[in-house]
Design a protein around this motif. Structure first.
Motif, PDB file in Angstrom:
ATOM      1  N   GLY A 118      -3.174  -2.370  -4.583  1.00 19.33           N
ATOM      2  CA  GLY A 118      -4.125  -2.925  -5.415  1.00 19.33           C
ATOM      3  C   GLY A 118      -3.472  -3.843  -6.515  1.00 19.33           C
ATOM      4  N   ARG A 119      -2.296  -3.315  -7.423  1.00 19.63           N
ATOM      5  CA  ARG A 119      -1.761  -3.743  -8.151  1.00 19.63           C
ATOM      6  C   ARG A 119      -1.088  -4.938  -7.973  1.00 19.63           C
ATOM      7  NH1 ARG A 119      -0.813   1.495  -9.689  1.00 19.63           N
ATOM      8  NH2 ARG A 119       1.153   1.389  -8.664  1.00 19.63           N
ATOM      9  N   ASP A 120      -0.441  -5.031  -6.585  1.00 16.15           N
ATOM     10  CA  ASP A 120       0.132  -6.344  -5.936  1.00 16.15           C
ATOM     11  C   ASP A 120      -1.040  -7.339  -5.762  1.00 16.15           C
ATOM     12  OD1 ASP A 120       2.459  -5.138  -5.835  1.00 16.15           O
ATOM     13  OD2 ASP A 120       2.697  -4.833  -3.685  1.00 16.15           O
ATOM     14  N   MET A 121      -2.159  -6.955  -5.296  1.00 15.52           N
ATOM     15  CA  MET A 121      -3.172  -7.922  -5.156  1.00 15.52           C
ATOM     16  C   MET A 121      -3.841  -8.530  -6.373  1.00 15.52           C
ATOM     17  SD  MET A 121      -6.686  -7.646  -2.652  1.00 15.52           S
ATOM     18  CE  MET A 121      -8.001  -8.142  -3.204  1.00 15.52           C
ATOM     19  N   ARG A 122      -4.081  -7.457  -7.436  1.00 20.04           N
ATOM     20  CA  ARG A 122      -4.394  -8.066  -8.615  1.00 20.04           C
ATOM     21  C   ARG A 122      -3.606  -9.075  -9.630  1.00 20.04           C
ATOM     22  NH1 ARG A 122      -8.680  -6.019 -12.004  1.00 20.04           N
ATOM     23  NH2 ARG A 122      -8.904  -3.725 -10.961  1.00 20.04           N
ATOM     24  N   THR A 123      -2.479  -8.884  -9.374  1.00 21.50           N
ATOM     25  CA  THR A 123      -1.287  -9.665  -9.966  1.00 21.50           C
ATOM     26  C   THR A 123      -0.662 -11.052  -9.097  1.00 21.50           C
ATOM     27  OG1 THR A 123       0.646  -8.379  -9.166  1.00 21.50           O
ATOM     28  CG2 THR A 123      -0.447  -7.832 -11.409  1.00 21.50           C
ATOM     29  N   HIS A 124      -1.372 -11.014  -7.985  1.00 20.81           N
ATOM     30  CA  HIS A 124      -1.119 -11.930  -7.067  1.00 20.81           C
ATOM     31  C   HIS A 124       0.543 -12.060  -6.536  1.00 20.81           C
ATOM     32  CE1 HIS A 124      -5.037 -13.680  -7.633  1.00 20.81           C
ATOM     33  NE2 HIS A 124      -4.860 -13.610  -9.016  1.00 20.81           N
ATOM     34  N   ALA A 125       0.818 -10.606  -6.716  1.00 21.80           N
ATOM     35  CA  ALA A 125       2.185 -10.586  -6.179  1.00 21.80           C
ATOM     36  C   ALA A 125       2.404 -10.736  -4.635  1.00 21.80           C
ATOM     37  CB  ALA A 125       2.815  -9.333  -6.398  1.00 21.80           C
ATOM     38  N   ARG A 126       1.187 -10.424  -4.118  1.00 18.78           N
ATOM     39  CA  ARG A 126       1.067 -10.675  -2.437  1.00 18.78           C
ATOM     40  C   ARG A 126      -0.097 -11.262  -1.925  1.00 18.78           C
ATOM     41  NH1 ARG A 126       1.804  -4.587  -0.830  1.00 18.78           N
ATOM     42  NH2 ARG A 126       0.986  -5.509   1.190  1.00 18.78           N
ATOM     43  N   ASN A 127      -0.158 -11.606  -0.813  1.00 17.09           N
ATOM     44  CA  ASN A 127      -1.666 -12.263  -0.206  1.00 17.09           C
ATOM     45  C   ASN A 127      -2.479 -11.257  -0.139  1.00 17.09           C
ATOM     46  OD1 ASN A 127      -2.951 -12.747   2.216  1.00 17.09           O
ATOM     47  ND2 ASN A 127      -2.446 -14.755   1.802  1.00 17.09           N
ATOM     48  N   ALA A 128      -3.789 -11.565  -0.617  1.00 13.88           N
ATOM     49  CA  ALA A 128      -4.796 -10.570  -0.441  1.00 13.88           C
ATOM     50  C   ALA A 128      -5.100 -10.299   0.733  1.00 13.88           C
ATOM     51  CB  ALA A 128      -6.274 -11.194  -1.231  1.00 13.88           C
ATOM     52  N   VAL A 129      -5.357 -11.013   1.790  1.00 15.36           N
ATOM     53  CA  VAL A 129      -5.515 -10.463   3.078  1.00 15.36           C
ATOM     54  C   VAL A 129      -4.574  -9.404   3.675  1.00 15.36           C
ATOM     55  CG1 VAL A 129      -5.944 -11.366   5.616  1.00 15.36           C
ATOM     56  CG2 VAL A 129      -6.979 -12.636   3.692  1.00 15.36           C
ATOM     57  N   GLU A 130      -3.254  -9.902   3.311  1.00 18.32           N
ATOM     58  CA  GLU A 130      -2.285  -8.912   3.853  1.00 18.32           C
ATOM     59  C   GLU A 130      -2.174  -7.708   3.056  1.00 18.32           C
ATOM     60  OE1 GLU A 130       2.332  -8.706   2.292  1.00 18.32           O
ATOM     61  OE2 GLU A 130       1.718 -10.599   3.149  1.00 18.32           O
ATOM     62  N   VAL A 131      -2.705  -7.633   1.691  1.00 17.74           N
ATOM     63  CA  VAL A 131      -2.710  -6.370   1.039  1.00 17.74           C
ATOM     64  C   VAL A 131      -4.097  -5.742   1.687  1.00 17.74           C
ATOM     65  CG1 VAL A 131      -3.418  -5.289  -1.185  1.00 17.74           C
ATOM     66  CG2 VAL A 131      -1.752  -7.101  -1.181  1.00 17.74           C
ATOM     67  N   LEU A 132      -5.117  -6.188   1.730  1.00 16.21           N
ATOM     68  CA  LEU A 132      -6.372  -5.761   2.235  1.00 16.21           C
ATOM     69  C   LEU A 132      -6.199  -4.995   3.764  1.00 16.21           C
ATOM     70  CD1 LEU A 132      -9.056  -8.038   1.023  1.00 16.21           C
ATOM     71  CD2 LEU A 132      -8.476  -5.638   0.201  1.00 16.21           C
ATOM     72  N   ASN A 133      -5.303  -5.675   4.589  1.00 18.78           N
ATOM     73  CA  ASN A 133      -5.155  -5.101   5.754  1.00 18.78           C
ATOM     74  C   ASN A 133      -4.267  -3.915   5.872  1.00 18.78           C
ATOM     75  OD1 ASN A 133      -6.667  -6.929   7.656  1.00 18.78           O
ATOM     76  ND2 ASN A 133      -5.080  -8.533   7.541  1.00 18.78           N
ATOM     77  N   GLU A 134      -3.214  -4.173   4.783  1.00 23.20           N
ATOM     78  CA  GLU A 134      -2.327  -2.753   4.656  1.00 23.20           C
ATOM     79  C   GLU A 134      -3.194  -1.672   4.147  1.00 23.20           C
ATOM     80  OE1 GLU A 134       1.253  -1.865   1.960  1.00 23.20           O
ATOM     81  OE2 GLU A 134       1.683  -3.719   3.428  1.00 23.20           O
ATOM     82  N   VAL A 135      -4.101  -1.720   3.161  1.00 21.80           N
ATOM     83  CA  VAL A 135      -4.597  -0.735   2.693  1.00 21.80           C
ATOM     84  C   VAL A 135      -5.651  -0.122   3.698  1.00 21.80           C
ATOM     85  CG1 VAL A 135      -6.738  -0.131   1.112  1.00 21.80           C
ATOM     86  CG2 VAL A 135      -4.743  -1.562   0.272  1.00 21.80           C
ATOM     87  N   LYS A 136      -6.243  -1.010   4.775  1.00 21.91           N
ATOM     88  CA  LYS A 136      -7.199  -0.542   5.736  1.00 21.91           C
ATOM     89  C   LYS A 136      -6.242   0.086   6.701  1.00 21.91           C
ATOM     90  CE  LYS A 136      -9.026  -2.775   9.549  1.00 21.91           C
ATOM     91  NZ  LYS A 136      -9.481  -3.954  10.219  1.00 21.91           N
ATOM     92  N   ALA A 137      -5.017  -0.322   7.075  1.00 22.11           N
ATOM     93  CA  ALA A 137      -4.000   0.362   8.069  1.00 22.11           C
ATOM     94  C   ALA A 137      -3.737   1.763   7.493  1.00 22.11           C
ATOM     95  CB  ALA A 137      -2.969  -0.310   8.307  1.00 22.11           C
ATOM     96  N   ILE A 138      -3.502   1.936   6.069  1.00 25.06           N
ATOM     97  CA  ILE A 138      -3.259   3.275   5.361  1.00 25.06           C
ATOM     98  C   ILE A 138      -4.346   4.281   5.998  1.00 25.06           C
ATOM     99  CG2 ILE A 138      -3.098   4.388   3.525  1.00 25.06           C
ATOM    100  CD1 ILE A 138      -1.647   1.979   2.411  1.00 25.06           C
ATOM    101  N   VAL A 139      -5.628   3.697   5.741  1.00 21.24           N
ATOM    102  CA  VAL A 139      -6.719   4.609   5.832  1.00 21.24           C
ATOM    103  C   VAL A 139      -7.339   4.771   7.224  1.00 21.24           C
ATOM    104  CG1 VAL A 139      -9.190   5.071   5.268  1.00 21.24           C
ATOM    105  CG2 VAL A 139      -7.670   3.802   3.751  1.00 21.24           C
ATOM    106  N   VAL A 140      -7.072   3.938   8.320  1.00 21.01           N
ATOM    107  CA  VAL A 140      -7.304   3.977   9.499  1.00 21.01           C
ATOM    108  C   VAL A 140      -6.370   5.099  10.251  1.00 21.01           C
ATOM    109  CG1 VAL A 140      -7.036   2.713  11.778  1.00 21.01           C
ATOM    110  CG2 VAL A 140      -8.349   1.876   9.893  1.00 21.01           C
TER     111      VAL A 140
END
Length: 112
Positions: free
Chosen positions: A87-109
């Motif tokens: 989330g911090r990476d996404m908020r600071t634009h350190a990484r692509n938002a779609v990449e971050v959201l896919n990673e978060v989803k993968a953690i939960v899945v």
């Protein structure tokens, strides 16, 4: 007769979206809290707020059917901290938002 401000269908739709998102995030955070039990206390208020923000972004990103299949109550404290980092990476634009959201989803899945 009182005068009401004009409210468009778009305004109503956006408000409904925000309410649904808020309720979904609240339920997911409650599941995490129950799953983590005493470890939940290790998270600070700003971390919980950040977690709520990233979960809201995830809710807006994934299909409703996918969201309903996510098992937030099975996450470990380490996984929650990984989500916070994403989330911090996404908020600071350190990484692509779609990449971050896919990673978060993968953690939960992965917990399903």
């Amino acid at each position: 007769m009182s005068k009401r401000p004009d409210v468009t269908d778009e305004d109503i739709g956006m408000r409904a979206f925000q309410l649904k998102k808020g309720k979904a995030v609240e339920r997911s955070v409650q599941r995490m809290r129950r799953g983590l039990k005493d470890q939940w206390g290790a998270l600070t208020n700003p971390e919980v707020e950040e977690l709520e923000w990233i979960l809201g972004e995830l809710w807006a990103y994934v299909a409703r059917a996918e969201w309903e299949e996510l098992h937030f109550g099975k996450l470990s404290l380490r996984e929650v901290r990984d989500i916070l980092k994403d989330g911090r990476d996404m908020r600071t634009h350190a990484r692509n938002a779609v990449e971050v959201l896919n990673e978060v989803k993968a953690i939960v899945v992965a917990k399903g």
